[in-house]
Design an enzyme around this catalytic site. Structure first.
Site, PDB file in Angstrom:
ATOM      1  CB  VAL A 129      -0.946  -0.002   1.222  1.00 46.18           C
ATOM      2  CG1 VAL A 129      -1.626   1.357   1.376  1.00 46.18           C
ATOM      3  CG2 VAL A 129      -1.999  -1.092   1.073  1.00 46.18           C
ATOM      4  CB  ALA A 130       3.782   2.229   2.050  1.00 41.56           C
ATOM      5  CD1 TRP A 137      -0.584   0.651  -6.501  1.00 46.77           C
ATOM      6  CD2 TRP A 137      -1.717   1.972  -5.104  1.00 46.77           C
ATOM      7  NE1 TRP A 137      -1.717   1.081  -7.154  1.00 46.77           N
ATOM      8  CE2 TRP A 137      -2.437   1.891  -6.317  1.00 46.77           C
ATOM      9  CE3 TRP A 137      -2.231   2.734  -4.062  1.00 46.77           C
ATOM     10  CZ2 TRP A 137      -3.638   2.558  -6.507  1.00 46.77           C
ATOM     11  CZ3 TRP A 137      -3.432   3.401  -4.255  1.00 46.77           C
ATOM     12  CH2 TRP A 137      -4.125   3.312  -5.461  1.00 46.77           C
ATOM     13  CG  HIS A 138      -0.861   5.427  -1.406  1.00 48.97           C
ATOM     14  ND1 HIS A 138      -1.248   4.225  -0.877  1.00 48.97           N
ATOM     15  CD2 HIS A 138      -1.983   6.177  -1.478  1.00 48.97           C
ATOM     16  CE1 HIS A 138      -2.553   4.242  -0.642  1.00 48.97           C
ATOM     17  NE2 HIS A 138      -3.024   5.413  -1.008  1.00 48.97           N
ATOM     18  CG  ASP A 139       5.507   8.933  -3.647  1.00 50.53           C
ATOM     19  OD1 ASP A 139       6.052   8.576  -4.705  1.00 50.53           O
ATOM     20  OD2 ASP A 139       5.831   9.971  -3.034  1.00 50.53           O
TER      21      ASP A 139
END
Length: 338
Positions: A299-300, A302-304
């Protein structure tokens, strides 16, 4: 046309990446290499997009340099491509699972029988001929959901194409009114509660700890409301086109009583994507602690792709872990409240 206006010749790069990804499941089919190569390729694309800032045509040939001059309205196509990557993985994995159906997701033999529930549309494989290039592009590049979602699986998307529902005009209209109400609420809050301007200009000198806390609190409320408006707008667009997609914000930010509940109701379609394509394939609750760490790491990133976001993801895992462990220990069967 829509995507070319937005990204200009960057659309060529998008189509090249999509085409390469399409060849993975078509070539490997039900092989165990399919999910492995799928994940390696898509993670490499995420890192490559970040590292090379969307690439340049002139890197491949000086004769192609002129293509770099038209970048469209949104010059950075890589920003929205992260959502596109989720759909790429969905197509590949749904196709792979069509060769290995679970007992509750056997392939349909009756072409006239539509799936009864959303769960059926997700877990029941499509017909083999549905996994073609045209359907793949239609799914990944579907205009109302392309930029921000909500995320819908390939099986669900094609099922709704094959068995279209009659548009519920009344509920769609009411949903549009709710969207308009959220937009008006944002306008009123921005006019009277201007904490965003305060935080941007760092105008918080002289504030008490309570007032400073309220600045942070209302900034979080603005983030929640901003995302709610964006996601509801695109969901409303899809509803008007006859597609049923997941509501992303199930609850108000304050209407949560646990960290797990907050996680499940914030960006709900993304949460369900993570459960289907990462959490369950890795063993689900059998390896709860490790799988949660893998999920939040993804998740981390994937965001940036940055150390700050990676630390954010790991901190969320640390914060949610005690509650998750306590929930598993103190179940309703073990603890009765009289």
């Amino acid at each position: 046309i829509f995507l070319y206006v937005l990204f200009g010749n960057g659309l060529i790069k998008i189509l090249i990446i999509l085409s390469i990804n399409f060849l993975i499941p078509i070539t490997l089919k039900g092989s165990k290499l399919n999910p492995i190569i799928t994940w390696i390729f898509n993670l490499a694309v995420l890192f490559g997009n970040e590292k090379y800032n969307g690439y340049q045509f002139e890197w491949f040939s000086e004769n192609l340099a002129f293509l770099d001059s038209n970048l469209g309205l949104l010059t950075r196509w890589t920003i929205t491509f992260n959502i596109c990557m989720l759909r790429m993985v969905s197509f590949n994995m749904d196709y792979y699972w069509s060769f290995h159906p679970s007992p509750d997701s056997t392939e349909r033999n009756d072409r006239d029988q539509a799936p009864l529930t959303e769960k059926d549309r997700i877990i029941i494989p499509c017909f083999k001929e549905d996994y073609n290039y045209i359907n793949y592009l239609s799914y990944v590049l579907y205009t109302p959901l392309y930029l921000a979602g909500p995320i819908i699986t390939f099986n669900n998307f094609i099922s709704q194409l094959r068995y279209p529902r009659e548009i519920d005009i009344k509920s769609t209209f009411i949903y549009g009114i709710r969207l308009l109400g959220a937009i008006l609420l944002m306008e009123v809050m921005l006019h009277f509660i201007y904490v965003v301007a305060m935080s941007k200009s760092r105008a918080w000198s002289g504030l008490t700890p309570f007032e400073l806390g309220m600045v942070g609190f209302f900034n979080l409320k603005y983030i929640w409301l901003k995302l709610l408006i964006i996601w509801r707008f695109f969901r409303f667009w899809a509803m008007a086109d006859g597609f049923e997609v997941q509501e992303n914000m199930l609850r108000c930010m304050l209407n949560n009583f646990s960290t797990a509940g907050f996680w499940r109701s914030w960006h709900r379609s993304y949460y369900r994507w993570l459960i289907r394509y990462i959490y369950i394939p890795l063993g689900g609750s059998k390896y709860l602690t490790y799988n949660m760490l893998i999920v939040f790491t993804f998740v981390a990133l994937w965001h940036d792709i940055s150390l700050k976001l990676l630390a954010w993801g790991w901190l969320i895992w640390i914060f949610i872990l005690p509650e998750t462990i306590a929930t598993r220990i103190f179940t309703e069967k073990k603890v009765s409240i009289r």
